[in-house]
Design an enzyme around this catalytic site. Structure first.
Site, PDB file in Angstrom:
ATOM      1  N   ASN A  46       0.463  -1.271   0.544  1.00 30.32           N
ATOM      2  CA  ASN A  46       0.197   0.102   0.040  1.00 30.32           C
ATOM      3  C   ASN A  46       0.918   1.388  -0.408  1.00 30.32           C
ATOM      4  OD1 ASN A  46      -1.922  -1.403   0.397  1.00 30.32           O
ATOM      5  ND2 ASN A  46      -2.024  -2.023   2.338  1.00 30.32           N
ATOM      6  N   HIS A 132     -14.852  -0.994   6.092  1.00 30.27           N
ATOM      7  CA  HIS A 132     -12.988  -1.371   6.531  1.00 30.27           C
ATOM      8  C   HIS A 132     -13.731  -2.359   7.188  1.00 30.27           C
ATOM      9  CE1 HIS A 132     -10.028  -2.328   7.622  1.00 30.27           C
ATOM     10  NE2 HIS A 132      -8.691  -3.065   6.824  1.00 30.27           N
ATOM     11  N   GLU A 173     -16.116   4.842   2.860  1.00 28.51           N
ATOM     12  CA  GLU A 173     -14.686   4.957   2.523  1.00 28.51           C
ATOM     13  C   GLU A 173     -14.172   6.592   0.671  1.00 28.51           C
ATOM     14  OE1 GLU A 173     -11.959   1.477   2.312  1.00 28.51           O
ATOM     15  OE2 GLU A 173     -13.537   0.407   3.755  1.00 28.51           O
ATOM     16  N   SER A 177     -10.372  -0.226  -0.629  1.00 26.13           N
ATOM     17  CA  SER A 177      -9.300  -1.102  -0.070  1.00 26.13           C
ATOM     18  C   SER A 177      -9.451  -2.267  -0.854  1.00 26.13           C
ATOM     19  CB  SER A 177      -9.328  -1.213   1.286  1.00 26.13           C
ATOM     20  OG  SER A 177     -10.477  -2.467   2.022  1.00 26.13           O
ATOM     21  N   ASP A 202     -13.534   7.606   5.815  1.00 26.99           N
ATOM     22  CA  ASP A 202     -12.311   6.986   5.806  1.00 26.99           C
ATOM     23  C   ASP A 202     -11.651   7.027   4.314  1.00 26.99           C
ATOM     24  OD1 ASP A 202     -10.373   5.028   5.804  1.00 26.99           O
ATOM     25  OD2 ASP A 202     -11.334   3.643   7.336  1.00 26.99           O
ATOM     26  N   HIS A 205      -7.047   5.041   1.945  1.00 30.59           N
ATOM     27  CA  HIS A 205      -6.454   4.742   0.091  1.00 30.59           C
ATOM     28  C   HIS A 205      -6.587   6.261  -0.317  1.00 30.59           C
ATOM     29  CE1 HIS A 205      -5.301   0.305   1.663  1.00 30.59           C
ATOM     30  NE2 HIS A 205      -7.407   1.043   2.176  1.00 30.59           N
ATOM     31  N   LYS A 237       0.174   3.423   4.615  1.00 29.38           N
ATOM     32  CA  LYS A 237      -0.504   3.833   3.008  1.00 29.38           C
ATOM     33  C   LYS A 237       0.476   4.764   2.240  1.00 29.38           C
ATOM     34  CE  LYS A 237      -4.739   1.234   5.194  1.00 29.38           C
ATOM     35  NZ  LYS A 237      -3.945  -0.291   5.333  1.00 29.38           N
TER      36      LYS A 237
HETATM   37  C1  PLP Z   1     -10.094   1.161   4.565  1.00 29.14           C
HETATM   38  C2  PLP Z   1      -8.640   1.039   6.255  1.00 29.14           C
HETATM   39  N1  PLP Z   1      -9.596   1.632   6.891  1.00 29.14           N
HETATM   40  C3  PLP Z   1      -9.092   1.555   8.419  1.00 29.14           C
HETATM   41  C4  PLP Z   1      -7.503   1.042   8.149  1.00 29.14           C
HETATM   42  C5  PLP Z   1      -6.757   0.313   9.217  1.00 29.14           C
HETATM   43  O1  PLP Z   1      -5.374   1.629   8.855  1.00 29.14           O
HETATM   44  P1  PLP Z   1      -4.333   1.169   9.824  1.00 29.14           P
HETATM   45  O2  PLP Z   1      -3.456   0.124   8.909  1.00 29.14           O
HETATM   46  O3  PLP Z   1      -3.102   2.613  10.298  1.00 29.14           O
HETATM   47  O4  PLP Z   1      -4.346   0.631  11.172  1.00 29.14           O
HETATM   48  C6  PLP Z   1      -7.393   0.716   6.892  1.00 29.14           C
HETATM   49  C7  PLP Z   1      -5.719  -0.469   6.225  1.00 29.14           C
HETATM   50  O5  PLP Z   1      -5.833  -1.844   6.055  1.00 29.14           O
HETATM   51  C8  PLP Z   1      -8.126   0.832   5.304  1.00 29.14           C
HETATM   52  O6  PLP Z   1      -8.178  -0.162   4.199  1.00 29.14           O
END
Ligand code: PLP
Length: 385
Positions: A46, A132, A173, A177, A202, A205, A237
């Site tokens: 990522n 997520h 999101e 992801s 969120d 990405h 990421k």
């Molecule tokens: C959409 C999404 N939100 C939150 C997270 C969590 O983030 P972190 O890896 O900083 O814990 C991820 C991680 O893969 C994600 O893909």
């Protein structure tokens, strides 16, 4: 015997083809990773812009270490909040045009904190079906009433909002992801405004990649604080460091400081990490990494379609190839590995049953030749799986 379910649970996963295992990376340079003494082209990270190995990011991290020491030594409400944390928050406040920003140890912690602190029993939450696990688990652990709407289904969301009352939160999101597609955030913001709901974004990405300065979906679609009152972004990421932030109104952030247990009861991110993160953000805003990534995405999509693959409509670095069966996806991934390409199979429950896939991610560090090698390997693997 005590905890019998452990053995049974593992066996069940193994038999269903869903057992997960880790791999240990021995060495890494640019887009090459070394595992068990073998070198692979990495299409699974990522780190979309290659900022993890950016000289300036590493240098600023070292300077941060020299100035502030190793760990932060305490939670932010004790002595774990430094000038470095404050400077990173200020940069984000100014550039995202938000009243306040709060740093978290990870995106997972930030999402959980949002759910724990804000989603009271009388709040209604509408969550995209593909949201997520870090957010979904948080909602499910709480008392709020929640519904999952079909992925990016504006019509369904509109009917749900129209039929609800009280405090409402819509969670999506920015860039999904596992599918790499974007949410229709402008329309969603309008819909939320009409129904007096909050939009929670969120942008794990999208942050770093999209927008004039790489500040993500908020910047790309000019989403004001009113449009998206709650924004979560991560640094692990595209930004190439680790940690996360929540941005919103002053009162929201003050409320989180006083109620979010993941913030109050956890040692803050090291100050040096905040220094490197801020450096990375400024480097991203002026560097050419985003342009290089964009042209790699276009090249990959053109090549893969020429080879007859059906690819999802994604303009992001995430370019999944749906296989539809966990064992077949694993076999496909193994075939690629034999040809020196690292692309893991992503299976249920990370993705819905029957949509097991290869999650290919592109980076600014790839060159066109790497991508051609990947596409050739995909075509050869398809013929032998
Ligand atoms: C959409 C999404 N939100 C939150 C997270 C969590 O983030 P972190 O890896 O900083 O814990 C991820 C991680 O893969 C994600 O893909």
């Amino acid at each position: 015997m005590a905890f019998d379910f452990i053995h049974a649970g593992l066996q069940e996963k193994q038999e269903a083809g869903y057992l997960r295992e880790r791999v240990c990376i021995e060495y890494e340079k640019d887009a090459i990773i070394c595992i068990n003494g073998e070198h692979y082209l990495n299409f699974a990270s990522n780190d979309y812009l290659g900022m993890r190995q950016h000289h300036g990011v590493l240098q600023s991290w070292v300077e941060g270490l020299a100035q502030f020491g190793g760990g932060s030594g305490a939670s932010p409400l004790v002595t774990g909040y430094t000038q470095a944390h404050c400077a990173l928050e200020s940069y984000l406040e100014e550039h995202l045009q938000r009243e306040a920003v709060l740093l978290f140890n990870s995106g997972f912690a930030a999402n959980q904190a949002i759910c724990q602190a804000l989603l009271k029993s009388d709040v209604q939450v509408f969550v995209d079906r593909y949201m997520h696990a870090s957010f979904l688990d948080g909602v499910m652990a709480g008392k709020a009433k929640f519904k999952r709407y079909n992925h990016n289904d504006k019509q369904q969301l509109s009917s749900l909002l129209a039929a609800s009352s009280g405090d409402k939160l819509v969670a999506t999101e920015g860039i999904f992801s596992m599918d790499g597609d974007a949410a229709p955030v402008r329309d969603m913001a309008e819909m939320c405004r009409q129904h007096d709901a909050w939009l929670m974004l969120d942008d794990a990405h999208g942050f770093g990649v999209f927008g004039d300065n790489g500040l993500g979906t908020v910047e790309q679609y000019q989403l004001s604080q009113q449009d998206a009152p709650l924004v979560m972004g991560t640094f692990g990421k595209a930004v190439g460091t680790a940690g996360a932030f929540v941005a919103g109104s002053q009162s929201l952030v003050e409320y989180l400081i006083n109620h979010a247990r993941h913030y109050i009861y956890s040692t803050s991110i090291p100050a040096s990490q905040a220094v490197a993160t801020l450096f990375s953000l400024t480097a991203i805003s002026t560097g050419n990494e985003r342009e290089r990534l964009k042209s790699n995405i276009a090249f990959f999509r053109e090549q893969v379609q020429q080879h007859g693959f059906d690819i999802l409509p994604s303009e992001s670095a995430i370019q999944p190839l749906i296989i539809g069966d966990p064992n077949k996806a694993m076999a496909f991934s193994a075939q690629l590995r034999q040809r020196g390409i690292w692309v893991p199979a992503i299976r249920y429950p990370t993705v819905p049953k029957g949509s097991d896939r290869l999650r290919i991610t592109l980076s600014a560090q790839h060159v066109e030749k790497d991508i051609s090698v990947l596409v050739d390997a995909l075509a050869l693997a398809r013929d032998s799986v």
